[in-house]
Design a protein around this motif. Structure first.
Motif, mmCIF file in Angstrom:
data_model
loop_
_atom_site.group_PDB
_atom_site.id
_atom_site.type_symbol
_atom_site.label_atom_id
_atom_site.label_comp_id
_atom_site.label_asym_id
_atom_site.label_seq_id
_atom_site.Cartn_x
_atom_site.Cartn_y
_atom_site.Cartn_z
ATOM 1 N N TYR A 108 104.609 49.735 78.437
ATOM 2 C CA TYR A 108 104.253 50.365 79.707
ATOM 3 C C TYR A 108 105.087 49.811 80.854
ATOM 4 C CZ TYR A 108 100.266 52.826 77.714
ATOM 5 O OH TYR A 108 99.475 53.678 76.985
ATOM 6 N N ARG A 118 99.493 52.419 84.576
ATOM 7 C CA ARG A 118 98.612 51.636 83.706
ATOM 8 C C ARG A 118 98.846 50.131 83.767
ATOM 9 N NH1 ARG A 118 94.349 53.421 83.173
ATOM 10 N NH2 ARG A 118 95.056 54.225 85.184
ATOM 11 N N HIS A 171 101.015 58.375 78.674
ATOM 12 C CA HIS A 171 100.073 58.519 79.775
ATOM 13 C C HIS A 171 99.125 59.699 79.596
ATOM 14 C CE1 HIS A 171 102.889 55.720 81.602
ATOM 15 N NE2 HIS A 171 102.016 55.489 82.562
ATOM 16 N N ASP A 217 96.658 58.742 76.982
ATOM 17 C CA ASP A 217 95.629 57.829 77.486
ATOM 18 C C ASP A 217 94.571 58.586 78.287
ATOM 19 O OD1 ASP A 217 96.911 55.613 76.408
ATOM 20 O OD2 ASP A 217 98.070 55.248 78.222
ATOM 21 N N LEU A 259 92.704 49.526 80.987
ATOM 22 C CA LEU A 259 93.757 50.431 80.539
ATOM 23 C C LEU A 259 93.239 51.855 80.430
ATOM 24 C CD1 LEU A 259 96.412 51.351 79.193
ATOM 25 C CD2 LEU A 259 95.555 50.386 77.046
#
Length: 226
Positions: free
Chosen positions: A53, A79, A131, A134, A158
Motif C-alpha cells: 500500500y 489505507r 482499494h 477493500d 485497514l
C-alpha cells in the motif's frame, strides 16, 4: 438490431473473476477468515501489505496530476494511516524496524513501482485490485476479524472506511469512472492483464505468508489485555 455494448467495468470483473477467486480462496485467507489463524498471522499480513500500500499510495501522489488517475486516487480510500495504526497496536511503535518484506512482497512492490507511477492504466489496475476490493469486501472481513480477535476499531482500521458514507454508491461511481476512462480496446486489454497480474502477485504474497506460519521466529504482536 444493434448489439448492446458491455460496460468495461463489467468486462473487467468478468475476465478477472477467476484470478480474483484464486487469490481470495487461498489457504491463508481461508484460514484467517475461518478462525484458524493467530493474531500474529494477521499482523504478519498487515506487515507485508504495508509495503504494497505504501508503494501504491506513493504512486498516487506522483500521478496526482494525471486526469485519469485523479478520478480514482481519492483520499477517502487511502489505507496507509489505518495500516500504520493497526501495526502500532498489534506489534508496537517500532513495527517498521521489525517487519521486512518477503520475496513475494518485493516482487509485488517492484511491479507496482515499474508501472503504477508511469502508466495511468497500470495504476488504475492496481488501485482497483486493492482499494476497491477493500471497500467492497472490507466491512465483512473487518467484522470477522474483530469478532475473532476481540478488536473494536484498533487492529482493523485497514477495513474501516469512515470517510465513505455510502460504499455502494461510491462503488457505482468508481465503476462508472472505469467505463468513462478514455482507453482504446487495446489499452483496456492491457489494464485487464495488469489486474490479473496484480491478483497473481497478491496470491503469491498470501502463499508466502502461509509458508511463514511454520516459522518459529516470526514476530509476535505485543500482548494486549483481555
Amino acid at each position: 438490431m444493434t448489439a448492446s455494448v458491455i460496460p468495461f467495468s463489467e468486462v473487467l470483473r468478468a475476465r478477472t473473476r477467476r484470478s480474483h477467486g484464486d487469490s481470495a480462496s487461498g489457504s491463508f485467507m481461508q484460514d484467517l477468515l475461518e478462525g484458524r489463524c493467530e493474531v500474529a498471522d494477521y499482523a504478519a499480513l498487515l506487515g507485508q501489505y504495508a509495503f504494497v500500500y505504501d508503494a501504491l499510495e506513493r504512486a498516487a501522489e506522483r500521478m496526482a496530476d494525471d486526469p485519469v488517475v485523479a478520478a480514482f486516487a481519492t483520499p477517502q480510500l487511502t489505507r496507509m494511516p489505518g495500516i500504520r495504526a493497526d501495526l502500532e497496536y498489534l506489534v508496537g511503535d517500532d513495527w517498521a524496524e521489525l517487519v521486512t518484506p518477503l520475496p513475494a512482497t518485493t516482487r509485488y512492490v517492484r511491479r507496482l513501482n515499474e508501472v503504477a507511477a508511469s502508466w495511468p492504466g497500470g495504476f488504475v489496475a492496481h488501485h482497483y485490485t486493492r482499494h476497491l476490493g477493500d471497500l467492497t469486501g472490507g466491512h465483512h472481513i473487518g467484522k470477522l476479524l474483530a469478532d475473532q480477535f476481540g478488536f473494536e476499531t484498533n487492529g482493523v482500521l485497514l477495513y474501516i472506511f469512515d470517510q465513505v458514507a455510502d460504499p455502494a454508491a461510491f462503488t457505482e461511481t468508481y465503476r462508472a469512472q472505469l467505463d468513462a476512462a478514455p482507453w482504446s480496446d487495446a489499452e483496456r486489454d492491457r489494464v485487464v492483464a495488469e489486474v490479473e497480474l496484480a491478483y497473481r502477485l497478491d496470491a503469491g504474497l498470501l502463499g508466502a505468508l502461509d509458508d511463514e506460519r511454520i516459522d518459529p521466529e516470526r514476530i509476535d504482536p505485543v500482548a494486549r489485555p483481555a
